[in-house]
Design an enzyme around this catalytic site. Sequence first.
Site, PDB file in Angstrom:
ATOM      1  N   GLU A  81     -73.182  30.245  74.047  1.00  0.00           N
ATOM      2  CA  GLU A  81     -74.404  30.968  74.391  1.00  0.00           C
ATOM      3  C   GLU A  81     -75.485  30.709  73.338  1.00  0.00           C
ATOM      4  OE1 GLU A  81     -74.074  35.484  73.412  1.00  0.00           O
ATOM      5  OE2 GLU A  81     -72.193  34.907  74.368  1.00  0.00           O
ATOM      6  N   CYS A 113     -69.042  34.978  76.134  1.00  0.00           N
ATOM      7  CA  CYS A 113     -67.935  34.614  75.239  1.00  0.00           C
ATOM      8  C   CYS A 113     -66.744  33.956  75.926  1.00  0.00           C
ATOM      9  CB  CYS A 113     -67.461  35.855  74.477  1.00  0.00           C
ATOM     10  SG  CYS A 113     -68.736  36.583  73.428  1.00  0.00           S
ATOM     11  N   HIS A 237     -59.872  38.572  73.542  1.00  0.00           N
ATOM     12  CA  HIS A 237     -61.199  38.349  72.973  1.00  0.00           C
ATOM     13  C   HIS A 237     -61.469  39.352  71.851  1.00  0.00           C
ATOM     14  CE1 HIS A 237     -65.394  37.686  72.384  1.00  0.00           C
ATOM     15  NE2 HIS A 237     -65.746  38.844  72.915  1.00  0.00           N
TER      16      HIS A 237
END
Length: 348
Positions: A81, A113, A237
Amino acid sequence: MSVGIVSYGAYIPKYRIKVEDIARVWGDDAEILSAGLMVNEKSVPGLDEDTATIAVEAARAAICRAGVDPSRIEAVYTGSESHPYAVKPTSTIVAEAIEATPAMTAADFEFACKAGTAGIQACMGLVQSGMADLGIAIGADVSQGAPGDALEYTAAAGGAAYIIGSNESEMIAVIEDTFSFTTDTPDFWRREGMPYPEHGGRFTGEPGYFKHVTGAARGLMDKIGTSPEDYDNAVFHQPNGKFPQKVAKMLGFSKEQIKPGLVVPRLGNTYSGSCMMGIAATLDQAKPGDRIFATAFGSGAGGDAFSFRVTDRIDEVRDKAPKVEELLANPVYMDYAMYAKHKGKIKR
């Protein structure tokens, strides 16, 4: 046809800033922040480092680790990103740098992400269909956080690359299956031309992170008939140290299972590289036969879950490129002024 990881590589800049040094500038309580975020410091890119250079370093490490002939890589996907160009792919830069051009396909991925793990899934399809011999998927970021924003305490820099193939004799880990869970949940965004992202604050946890991570994770386990007890390790994550530990508990995984891949306290959130970095740290310690469960999350929002089974080949290639622990070692610390310069927060 089987599909799996042929090699992997990671890269982390050597520079770090401690949470307490950021807190000192904004008058925040560093102890409360560290305890709440479970992050003590984060990586910072060098003045000459960006997503492209980080992606190249990670890709080269993956090629070196297994001695892969780069001419066999027929798909290059870089998820991020913080691509350096709004119009100009990062993946063509990577492909040229690793000498995978010209007979290949390349594209940049964006899904917050989880853009890197989306690249893994794309490579899986290409190699399983026979359209590509090998594919490489990279998650890399020099993530942004506005001065004084909560994101500034965790937004870090780093990346990981995975070479995907279908030759079982080359695999260090078989990808047993994958499952994704996606909805339109705008918990985090950055408009075109805006230097820093915005976020929905309390909505980042629910209905963002936890709904999509548990949805993807449970979806995969239901699909292939497994449970947390079937896995030696798990990776989720890591936007901070708190969320992956909480979601692991929600799903029935133990602290011991997620410990090898929980690198965020010393690294920060590398966004597209976050879950992929955790998988790399886990592979650095994994034994043949181990099963690894992983779920990436991307705001916007979605989760990608994977089930891996480590093969005997891991012992042959593991030590041929820097491990995550080596990349985290011997950091160079900077104060907020130098950090702001490195991150381009100071404008002339």
